[in-house]
Design an enzyme around this catalytic site. Structure first.
Site, PDB file in Angstrom:
ATOM      1  N   HIS A  49       6.965  35.270  18.241  1.00 43.67           N
ATOM      2  CA  HIS A  49       6.716  35.730  16.880  1.00 43.67           C
ATOM      3  C   HIS A  49       5.591  36.753  16.932  1.00 43.67           C
ATOM      4  O   HIS A  49       4.645  36.611  17.725  1.00 43.67           O
ATOM      5  CB  HIS A  49       6.308  34.553  15.984  1.00 43.67           C
ATOM      6  CG  HIS A  49       5.529  34.957  14.763  1.00 43.67           C
ATOM      7  ND1 HIS A  49       4.138  34.929  14.716  1.00 43.67           N
ATOM      8  CD2 HIS A  49       5.934  35.405  13.558  1.00 43.67           C
ATOM      9  CE1 HIS A  49       3.737  35.338  13.536  1.00 43.67           C
ATOM     10  NE2 HIS A  49       4.786  35.628  12.808  1.00 43.67           N
ATOM     11  N   ARG A  80       0.130  43.583   9.836  1.00 39.35           N
ATOM     12  CA  ARG A  80       0.177  43.816   8.395  1.00 39.35           C
ATOM     13  C   ARG A  80      -1.130  44.387   7.866  1.00 39.35           C
ATOM     14  O   ARG A  80      -2.193  44.251   8.482  1.00 39.35           O
ATOM     15  CB  ARG A  80       0.527  42.517   7.664  1.00 39.35           C
ATOM     16  CG  ARG A  80      -0.489  41.418   7.871  1.00 39.35           C
ATOM     17  CD  ARG A  80      -0.028  40.107   7.246  1.00 39.35           C
ATOM     18  NE  ARG A  80      -1.027  39.056   7.442  1.00 39.35           N
ATOM     19  CZ  ARG A  80      -1.073  38.267   8.509  1.00 39.35           C
ATOM     20  NH1 ARG A  80      -0.184  38.402   9.471  1.00 39.35           N
ATOM     21  NH2 ARG A  80      -2.006  37.335   8.620  1.00 39.35           N
ATOM     22  N   HIS A 129       0.805  17.309  11.639  1.00 41.13           N
ATOM     23  CA  HIS A 129       1.569  16.068  11.524  1.00 41.13           C
ATOM     24  C   HIS A 129       2.177  15.647  12.856  1.00 41.13           C
ATOM     25  O   HIS A 129       2.623  14.511  13.001  1.00 41.13           O
ATOM     26  CB  HIS A 129       2.665  16.219  10.467  1.00 41.13           C
ATOM     27  CG  HIS A 129       3.696  17.251  10.780  1.00 41.13           C
ATOM     28  ND1 HIS A 129       3.416  18.599  10.806  1.00 41.13           N
ATOM     29  CD2 HIS A 129       5.015  17.139  11.092  1.00 41.13           C
ATOM     30  CE1 HIS A 129       4.516  19.273  11.111  1.00 41.13           C
ATOM     31  NE2 HIS A 129       5.499  18.413  11.290  1.00 41.13           N
ATOM     32  N   GLY A 166       7.819  36.762  -4.832  1.00 47.39           N
ATOM     33  CA  GLY A 166       9.136  37.214  -5.258  1.00 47.39           C
ATOM     34  C   GLY A 166       9.838  38.087  -4.251  1.00 47.39           C
ATOM     35  O   GLY A 166      10.682  38.910  -4.614  1.00 47.39           O
ATOM     36  N   GLY A 167       9.506  37.909  -2.969  1.00 48.76           N
ATOM     37  CA  GLY A 167      10.175  38.674  -1.927  1.00 48.76           C
ATOM     38  C   GLY A 167      11.616  38.238  -1.740  1.00 48.76           C
ATOM     39  O   GLY A 167      12.080  37.260  -2.326  1.00 48.76           O
ATOM     40  N   ARG A 168      12.325  38.978  -0.902  1.00 51.37           N
ATOM     41  CA  ARG A 168      13.736  38.695  -0.675  1.00 51.37           C
ATOM     42  C   ARG A 168      13.869  37.477   0.251  1.00 51.37           C
ATOM     43  O   ARG A 168      13.430  37.501   1.402  1.00 51.37           O
ATOM     44  CB  ARG A 168      14.413  39.915  -0.043  1.00 51.37           C
ATOM     45  CG  ARG A 168      15.896  39.757   0.192  1.00 51.37           C
ATOM     46  CD  ARG A 168      16.489  41.086   0.644  1.00 51.37           C
ATOM     47  NE  ARG A 168      17.920  41.009   0.840  1.00 51.37           N
ATOM     48  CZ  ARG A 168      18.505  40.841   2.027  1.00 51.37           C
ATOM     49  NH1 ARG A 168      17.758  40.716   3.122  1.00 51.37           N
ATOM     50  NH2 ARG A 168      19.814  40.801   2.129  1.00 51.37           N
TER      51      ARG A 168
END
Length: 313
Positions: free
Chosen positions: A110, A114, A179, A262-264
């Site tokens: 990953h 940004r 966890h 509200g991203g895709r």
């Protein structure tokens, strides 16, 4: 710092070019499949471009996404650690990728690079860079992990002696499944809210990490993609992918930000593996290669310290 010092256009140009370079390199090493290109718009402002490869020669699924979104109010995930920014508008852009290989001997990886700007009409804009890269092996080889961290160290070195140990520790702590009491993988670098060096130097640091990612990951892919494996290794890979799903849905701030802003949804969740399994109370057989992952690798440690020893499968 004034608005004139912040060049959103240069950041966007770099990130778009980085997405293209990574996609081209992954298609070359995969040798079979091509990335589907999917442009999208966000109703609240902005949009992006998702690139997804499925059922390739090397990658079962690979997603490399670019997004540039903006809005009038920061979502809760962005203001939890910075409550003073609540109520500000925002502009965020980044490249994020997750690569899920077919072969269990090739690690999942990953990476994210940004830039974030929070502003209103009266206060000085607040900005920062963030991101990094991390590695999630199933049947790890110590030399691969050492080289991965060597690339991370080399990328940080010219920006200050404290950055690698600091961002390496941040990665170990961030990608920790509380966890399960275990790390998601063998780490790498993670940083956020990074503006301490000024815009130009922070931007240069982010470019350095982005440019270094392929150099760190592709040699591992080429070395392990043809390693023989059977059903046992495949089942363990699918089981361990469950940890990836758990982290992304329970803890990952990028996933939460994307959904809350509200991203895709398809683009946000393209990081999830295409196939995964859970098994109740599964435990590795003592002394097995699967136990080796838990015993030797899923523990934060200094991978560049010659005193650290861990057997490879």
């Amino acid at each position: 710092m004034s608005n004139d010092d912040i060049s959103m256009g240069r950041v966007e140009d770099y990130l778009r070019a980085l997405q293209q370079r990574i996609v081209a390199a992954l298609e070359e090493v995969d040798g079979k499949a091509s990335f589907r290109q999917d442009r999208w718009e966000r109703p609240g402002g902005g949009g992006g471009e998702s690139r997804v490869l499925v059922d390739g020669g090397v990658f079962e699924q690979a997603g490399v996404g670019f997004s540039h979104v903006f809005g009038k109010q920061l979502p809760p995930s962005a203001t939890k650690a910075r409550p003073e920014l609540a109520g500000r508008g925002f502009e965020a852009m980044g490249v994020s990728l997750v690569l899920h290989p077919h072969n269990p001997y090739v690690p999942t990886t990953h990476a994210n690079f940004r830039f974030f700007l929070a502003a209103n009409e009266t206060d000085t804009p607040v900005w920062w860079f963030g991101g990094g890269f991390d590695l999630t092996p199933y049947y790890p080889f110590r030399e691969d992990v050492v080289q991965w961290h060597q690339h991370a160290y080399d990328a940080c070195r010219k920006f200050g002696d404290d950055l690698y140990p600091r961002f390496k520790q941040w990665c170990d702590e961030y990608f920790f499944l509380k966890h399960r009491n275990e790390t998601r993988g063998v780490g790498g670098l993670f940083y956020d809210d990074f503006n301490e060096l000024g815009f130009e130097r922070c931007f240069e640091f982010t470019r350095t990490l982005g440019d270094r990612f392929l150099d760190a990951y592709l040699p591992i892919v080429r070395a392990r993609k043809d390693h023989p494996f059977g059903q046992r290794q495949r089942e363990f890979q699918l089981y361990r992918r469950g940890r990836y799903v758990e982290f992304n849905l329970l803890y990952d701030r990028g996933t939460l930000f994307g959904l809350q802003s509200g991203g895709r949804t398809e683009s946000i969740l393209m990081s999830l593996p295409p196939r995964v399994r859970w098994q109740y109370d599964w435990q590795p057989e003592p002394g097995s290669p699967e136990a080796n992952l838990y015993d030797q690798f899923l523990k934060p440690q200094d991978w560049l310290d010659n005193a650290v020893t861990a057997e490879s499968p």
